[in-house]
Design a protein around this motif. Structure first.
Motif, PDB file in Angstrom:
ATOM      1  N   UNK A  40       0.881  -1.222  -0.007  1.00 50.42           N
ATOM      2  CA  UNK A  40      -0.010  -0.015   0.005  1.00 50.42           C
ATOM      3  C   UNK A  40       0.858   1.222  -0.113  1.00 50.42           C
ATOM      4  N   UNK A  41       1.906   1.153  -0.145  1.00 52.59           N
ATOM      5  CA  UNK A  41       3.071   2.346   0.154  1.00 52.59           C
ATOM      6  C   UNK A  41       3.516   2.825  -1.281  1.00 52.59           C
ATOM      7  N   UNK A  42       3.366   4.064  -1.405  1.00 50.69           N
ATOM      8  CA  UNK A  42       3.960   4.582  -2.820  1.00 50.69           C
ATOM      9  C   UNK A  42       3.061   4.174  -3.982  1.00 50.69           C
ATOM     10  N   UNK A  43       1.777   3.707  -3.915  1.00 52.68           N
ATOM     11  CA  UNK A  43       1.152   3.280  -5.242  1.00 52.68           C
ATOM     12  C   UNK A  43       0.404   4.464  -5.697  1.00 52.68           C
ATOM     13  N   UNK A  44       0.761   4.622  -7.203  1.00 52.83           N
ATOM     14  CA  UNK A  44       0.469   5.431  -7.921  1.00 52.83           C
ATOM     15  C   UNK A  44       0.060   4.814  -9.340  1.00 52.83           C
ATOM     16  N   UNK A  45      -1.372   4.827  -9.748  1.00 54.47           N
ATOM     17  CA  UNK A  45      -1.772   4.201 -10.864  1.00 54.47           C
ATOM     18  C   UNK A  45      -1.467   2.901 -10.692  1.00 54.47           C
ATOM     19  N   UNK A  46      -2.088   2.357  -9.806  1.00 51.62           N
ATOM     20  CA  UNK A  46      -2.075   0.888  -9.627  1.00 51.62           C
ATOM     21  C   UNK A  46      -0.846   0.086  -9.388  1.00 51.62           C
ATOM     22  N   UNK A  47       0.567   0.721  -9.188  1.00 53.80           N
ATOM     23  CA  UNK A  47       1.663  -0.071  -9.070  1.00 53.80           C
ATOM     24  C   UNK A  47       2.667   0.725  -8.162  1.00 53.80           C
ATOM     25  N   UNK A  48       3.145   0.014  -7.256  1.00 51.59           N
ATOM     26  CA  UNK A  48       4.253   0.691  -6.363  1.00 51.59           C
ATOM     27  C   UNK A  48       5.484   0.899  -7.208  1.00 51.59           C
ATOM     28  N   UNK A  49       6.317   1.882  -6.758  1.00 55.26           N
ATOM     29  CA  UNK A  49       7.700   1.998  -7.654  1.00 55.26           C
ATOM     30  C   UNK A  49       8.433   0.836  -7.866  1.00 55.26           C
ATOM     31  N   UNK A  50       8.476  -0.022  -7.122  1.00 56.76           N
ATOM     32  CA  UNK A  50       9.295  -1.093  -7.530  1.00 56.76           C
ATOM     33  C   UNK A  50       8.781  -2.002  -8.681  1.00 56.76           C
ATOM     34  N   UNK A  51       7.289  -2.144  -8.645  1.00 62.73           N
ATOM     35  CA  UNK A  51       6.760  -3.033  -9.623  1.00 62.73           C
ATOM     36  C   UNK A  51       6.589  -2.242 -10.922  1.00 62.73           C
ATOM     37  N   UNK A  52       6.323  -0.920 -10.889  1.00 57.05           N
ATOM     38  CA  UNK A  52       6.490   0.014 -11.955  1.00 57.05           C
ATOM     39  C   UNK A  52       7.891  -0.245 -12.718  1.00 57.05           C
ATOM     40  N   UNK A  53       8.953  -0.295 -11.898  1.00 52.53           N
ATOM     41  CA  UNK A  53      10.267  -0.202 -12.689  1.00 52.53           C
ATOM     42  C   UNK A  53      10.349  -1.697 -13.394  1.00 52.53           C
ATOM     43  N   UNK A  54      10.050  -2.761 -12.624  1.00 52.78           N
ATOM     44  CA  UNK A  54       9.973  -4.109 -13.056  1.00 52.78           C
ATOM     45  C   UNK A  54       9.358  -4.280 -14.319  1.00 52.78           C
ATOM     46  N   UNK A  55       8.031  -3.686 -14.238  1.00 50.98           N
ATOM     47  CA  UNK A  55       7.250  -3.946 -15.265  1.00 50.98           C
ATOM     48  C   UNK A  55       7.891  -3.348 -16.607  1.00 50.98           C
ATOM     49  N   UNK A  56       8.654  -2.171 -16.243  1.00 51.36           N
ATOM     50  CA  UNK A  56       9.100  -1.522 -17.698  1.00 51.36           C
ATOM     51  C   UNK A  56       9.971  -2.347 -18.433  1.00 51.36           C
ATOM     52  N   UNK A  57      10.752  -3.249 -17.562  1.00 52.84           N
ATOM     53  CA  UNK A  57      11.715  -4.147 -18.149  1.00 52.84           C
ATOM     54  C   UNK A  57      11.053  -5.285 -18.975  1.00 52.84           C
ATOM     55  N   UNK A  58       9.723  -5.451 -19.029  1.00 49.47           N
ATOM     56  CA  UNK A  58       9.030  -6.249 -19.679  1.00 49.47           C
ATOM     57  C   UNK A  58       8.448  -5.596 -21.208  1.00 49.47           C
ATOM     58  N   UNK A  59       8.634  -4.166 -21.315  1.00 49.34           N
ATOM     59  CA  UNK A  59       7.986  -3.506 -22.470  1.00 49.34           C
ATOM     60  C   UNK A  59       8.477  -4.424 -23.705  1.00 49.34           C
ATOM     61  N   UNK A  60       7.571  -4.541 -24.674  1.00 46.00           N
ATOM     62  CA  UNK A  60       7.778  -5.273 -26.003  1.00 46.00           C
ATOM     63  C   UNK A  60       8.199  -4.298 -27.073  1.00 46.00           C
ATOM     64  N   UNK A  61       7.457  -3.643 -27.584  1.00 44.24           N
ATOM     65  CA  UNK A  61       7.217  -2.774 -28.768  1.00 44.24           C
ATOM     66  C   UNK A  61       6.812  -3.501 -30.226  1.00 44.24           C
ATOM     67  N   UNK A  62       7.309  -2.999 -31.012  1.00 38.72           N
ATOM     68  CA  UNK A  62       6.974  -3.165 -32.363  1.00 38.72           C
ATOM     69  C   UNK A  62       7.625  -4.514 -33.024  1.00 38.72           C
ATOM     70  N   UNK A  63       7.109  -5.097 -34.005  1.00 43.39           N
ATOM     71  CA  UNK A  63       7.639  -6.221 -34.501  1.00 43.39           C
ATOM     72  C   UNK A  63       7.069  -6.267 -35.813  1.00 43.39           C
ATOM     73  N   UNK A  64       7.687  -7.177 -36.739  1.00 45.06           N
ATOM     74  CA  UNK A  64       7.434  -7.344 -37.993  1.00 45.06           C
ATOM     75  C   UNK A  64       7.282  -8.901 -38.220  1.00 45.06           C
TER      76      UNK A  64
END
Length: 159
Positions: A40-64
């Motif tokens: 419950x600490x530091x939650x902003x838009x559904x995620x805590x800072x640690x999980x927000x940072x971890x989630x960013x490492x799973x960004x995918x992007x464009x593919x062909x």
């Protein structure tokens, strides 16, 4: 009522339960806990800072793929897998706002012409089991966030 997750009983009780669940989703759509780790600490838009940072490492992007341009917001692993699983099977319908919002923000940043947003609908049997069509809920929030019209254009004919 099969695998609907509702308590066996009379139909009126089950209908009342479903109505109250919908009202609760509308009144309390946001739970101030991290959707990944539960803190419950530091939650902003559904995620805590640690999980927000971890989630960013799973960004995918464009593919062909075979000449077709495709885009995926995240690789389906780690925290995003946990979020999607909780959404689809854990009764966390309110996560559609987070998932669709994230997708809509990314869609806006792509700077391409998109006429509309639609979803591949869930089969009626699964919709009854889960109580909602998760792809429709997400598509509506994608549409709202990206400012693109939502249309119900597809119909599923096979499970």
């Amino acid at each position: 009522m099969g695998g609907s997750g509702l308590i066996q009983g009379d139909r009126k009780t089950n209908v009342l339960y479903a109505v109250l669940a919908k009202i609760a989703d509308a009144v309390f759509p946001y739970i101030p806990k991290c959707v990944c780790c539960g803190t419950e600490k530091g939650v902003d838009e559904y995620l805590c800072p640690r999980c927000k940072q971890e989630l960013e490492s799973f960004r995918a992007g464009e593919s062909h793929i075979e000449g077709i341009k495709a885009f995926s917001l995240y690789n389906y692993d780690g925290p995003i897998k946990s979020i999607v699983t909780g959404y689809k099977y854990g009764g966390r319908k309110w996560l559609s706002r987070f998932i669709g919002g994230e997708m809509g923000k990314q869609l806006k940043s792509l700077r391409c012409v998109i006429d509309c947003v639609c979803n591949v609908p869930l089969h009626e049997k699964r919709k009854k089991m889960r109580g909602f069509d998760q792809s429709e809920e997400i598509a509506r929030y994608v549409s709202e966030t990206a400012g693109i019209s939502y249309i119900s254009a597809l119909k599923r004919i096979r499970n």
